[in-house]
Motif scaffolding. Structure first.
Motif, PDB file in Angstrom:
ATOM      1  N   LYS A 138     -18.156  -7.910  -3.725  1.00 10.18           N
ATOM      2  CA  LYS A 138     -17.294  -8.398  -2.652  1.00 10.18           C
ATOM      3  C   LYS A 138     -17.020  -7.304  -1.636  1.00 10.18           C
ATOM      4  O   LYS A 138     -17.125  -7.519  -0.429  1.00 10.18           O
ATOM      5  N   ARG A 139     -16.711  -6.109  -2.110  1.00  6.19           N
ATOM      6  CA  ARG A 139     -16.387  -5.012  -1.206  1.00  6.19           C
ATOM      7  C   ARG A 139     -17.623  -4.560  -0.429  1.00  6.19           C
ATOM      8  O   ARG A 139     -17.543  -4.254   0.767  1.00  6.19           O
ATOM      9  N   VAL A 140     -18.772  -4.496  -1.084  1.00  8.80           N
ATOM     10  CA  VAL A 140     -20.018  -4.113  -0.414  1.00  8.80           C
ATOM     11  C   VAL A 140     -20.325  -5.086   0.722  1.00  8.80           C
ATOM     12  O   VAL A 140     -20.700  -4.679   1.828  1.00  8.80           O
ATOM     13  N   ILE A 219     -15.993   3.469 -10.283  1.00  8.23           N
ATOM     14  CA  ILE A 219     -16.077   2.431  -9.250  1.00  8.23           C
ATOM     15  C   ILE A 219     -14.806   1.589  -9.243  1.00  8.23           C
ATOM     16  O   ILE A 219     -14.253   1.277  -8.179  1.00  8.23           O
ATOM     17  N   SER A 220     -14.315   1.222 -10.411  1.00  8.99           N
ATOM     18  CA  SER A 220     -13.084   0.437 -10.493  1.00  8.99           C
ATOM     19  C   SER A 220     -11.922   1.189  -9.866  1.00  8.99           C
ATOM     20  O   SER A 220     -11.100   0.613  -9.140  1.00  8.99           O
ATOM     21  N   TRP A 221     -11.848   2.465 -10.160  1.00  9.38           N
ATOM     22  CA  TRP A 221     -10.782   3.336  -9.622  1.00  9.38           C
ATOM     23  C   TRP A 221     -10.820   3.354  -8.100  1.00  9.38           C
ATOM     24  O   TRP A 221      -9.802   3.234  -7.433  1.00  9.38           O
ATOM     25  N   LEU A 222     -12.038   3.487  -7.552  1.00 10.73           N
ATOM     26  CA  LEU A 222     -12.197   3.481  -6.098  1.00 10.73           C
ATOM     27  C   LEU A 222     -11.802   2.137  -5.502  1.00 10.73           C
ATOM     28  O   LEU A 222     -11.082   2.073  -4.497  1.00 10.73           O
ATOM     29  N   LEU A 226      -8.948   1.277  -2.639  1.00 13.01           N
ATOM     30  CA  LEU A 226      -9.206   0.617  -1.362  1.00 13.01           C
ATOM     31  C   LEU A 226      -8.348  -0.639  -1.209  1.00 13.01           C
ATOM     32  O   LEU A 226      -7.843  -0.932  -0.112  1.00 13.01           O
ATOM     33  N   ASP A 227      -8.171  -1.369  -2.309  1.00 13.78           N
ATOM     34  CA  ASP A 227      -7.304  -2.551  -2.264  1.00 13.78           C
ATOM     35  C   ASP A 227      -5.875  -2.153  -1.901  1.00 13.78           C
ATOM     36  O   ASP A 227      -5.216  -2.812  -1.089  1.00 13.78           O
ATOM     37  N   GLN A 229      -4.972   0.561  -0.393  1.00 10.96           N
ATOM     38  CA  GLN A 229      -4.970   1.073   0.971  1.00 10.96           C
ATOM     39  C   GLN A 229      -4.860  -0.078   1.970  1.00 10.96           C
ATOM     40  O   GLN A 229      -4.095  -0.016   2.936  1.00 10.96           O
ATOM     41  N   ASP A 230      -5.615  -1.126   1.744  1.00  9.43           N
ATOM     42  CA  ASP A 230      -5.559  -2.297   2.618  1.00  9.43           C
ATOM     43  C   ASP A 230      -4.177  -2.931   2.612  1.00  9.43           C
ATOM     44  O   ASP A 230      -3.719  -3.470   3.630  1.00  9.43           O
ATOM     45  N   ALA A 231      -3.514  -2.880   1.453  1.00 11.46           N
ATOM     46  CA  ALA A 231      -2.196  -3.506   1.309  1.00 11.46           C
ATOM     47  C   ALA A 231      -1.061  -2.595   1.779  1.00 11.46           C
ATOM     48  O   ALA A 231       0.108  -2.982   1.726  1.00 11.46           O
ATOM     49  N   GLY A 232      -1.400  -1.389   2.213  1.00 11.98           N
ATOM     50  CA  GLY A 232      -0.370  -0.462   2.684  1.00 11.98           C
ATOM     51  C   GLY A 232       0.496   0.101   1.582  1.00 11.98           C
ATOM     52  O   GLY A 232       1.643   0.487   1.824  1.00 11.98           O
ATOM     53  N   LEU A 233      -0.036   0.185   0.366  1.00  9.47           N
ATOM     54  CA  LEU A 233       0.750   0.648  -0.772  1.00  9.47           C
ATOM     55  C   LEU A 233       0.657   2.145  -1.009  1.00  9.47           C
ATOM     56  O   LEU A 233       1.398   2.691  -1.817  1.00  9.47           O
TER      57      LEU A 233
END
Length: 317
Positions: A138-140, A219-222, A226-227, A229-233
């Motif tokens: 999904k992210r790719v 990969i899961s950690w990354l 990113l999730d 980061q997108d959510a502003g957390l």
């Protein structure tokens, strides 16, 4: 284990043109960009500029000083106290060798670097557990990464392709590189400079040899970062270290502690190496200076904790 940016990015440049990324993009490195994800509000109780905290170990005439660094806007972190200790040292140790100090890889090393970067069977996605595979796909797709640029990579290398694509979409201001500053000053002063990873091949060997479970967790950690980061957390106070604030646990480091295979590979084993290096350095009657990413100075497997289990007392300066 980052972002306190280090030379790791340069190690990858030119080694694989199909996957070439800039130093800034690659510099998440080993646990590195988690240093930006500080938990809790910034300490506003004391706004007076202070100097970075230093860790010091002494034995007889021997002395090892450790600077755990993070992001830097400029070179003001190299305050008088740090400068005095650094300039008085006879040797510098860093995590990775800068391009001008690392040996140029010969044909055999370049072939090995390519081998370490790519899967031998299946695809990048085949190397992942079902949940992580779904999230990665999904992210790719969201980032517009061409399948041919990632499908044959080992997870550890694909990590940087995903991160590079993300930061191209969300560019951040360039920051100063603390380790680059230290290396240049050491060379100018004709100090001996040592490295945990003295060559490109050494760094790639380490990353590629992480267990499959650790690579999946990497990969899961990354993706979780990113999730968030997108959510502003992700709270960002990356410059606190330069003002003398004690390093604090980060969101990503807490998450990594819950991923035993990854934490063992990127923190526990590497911090054991550094603790043993400190003990080795204490056997010589001279002063040594270590510059290392701040994450290695916090958490249950920190360098300080490793040294304590070895009966070595670490003091804060």
């Amino acid at each position: 284990m980052c972002v306190y940016r280090t030379y790791r990015g340069k190690l990858a440049e030119g080694m694989d043109k199909a996957h070439m990324i800039s130093r800034r993009e690659f510099s998440g490195g080993i646990a590195a960009f988690a240093a930006m994800l500080l938990v809790g509000p910034a300490d506003a109780s004391n706004k007076e500029l202070k100097e970075p905290l230093l860790l010091r170990v002494k034995r007889g005439e021997s002395e090892v000083t450790i600077l755990g660094f993070g992001e830097a806007r400029d070179d003001s972190w190299f305050a008088p106290g740090v400068s005095q200790v650094f300039d008085a040292s006879g040797e510098l140790w860093l995590e990775t060798a800068p391009p001008d100090l690392a040996p140029a890889p010969d044909a055999a090393a370049q072939a090995r670097i390519q081998e370490l970067s790519h899967t031998t069977s299946g695809t990048f996605f085949d190397c992942l557990s079902p949940d992580v595979r779904s999230r990665a796909m999904k992210r790719v797709n969201e980032l517009g990464i061409d399948q041919k640029d990632i499908v044959s990579l080992r997870p550890w290398k694909a990590y940087y392709v995903i991160m590079a694509a993300y930061f191209r979409r969300h560019p951040q201001a360039e920051t100063k590189y603390v380790d680059e500053f230290l290396a240049k000053r050491a060379v100018a002063q004709r100090k001996k400079v040592g490295f945990e990873f003295p060559s490109t091949e050494a760094f790639f060997e380490f990353m590629a040899k992480m267990p499959d479970a650790a690579q999946d967790q990497y990969i899961s950690w990354l993706l979780t970062y990113l999730d968030e980061q997108d959510a502003g957390l992700n709270d960002r106070h990356p410059y606190d270290w330069a003002n003398g604030h004690s390093p604090r646990m980060t969101r990503s480091l807490k998450r990594m502690i819950g991923m035993p295979a990854l934490y063992d590979a990127l923190q526990t084993r590497r911090n054991e190496w550094w603790a043993n290096k400190v003990v080795e350095l204490l056997k010589s009657d001279t002063r040594h200076f270590i510059g290392i990413g701040q994450l290695h100075t916090i958490g249950p497997s920190s360098i300080s904790n490793k040294l304590a289990t070895m009966g070595v007392r670490v003091e804060r300066v």
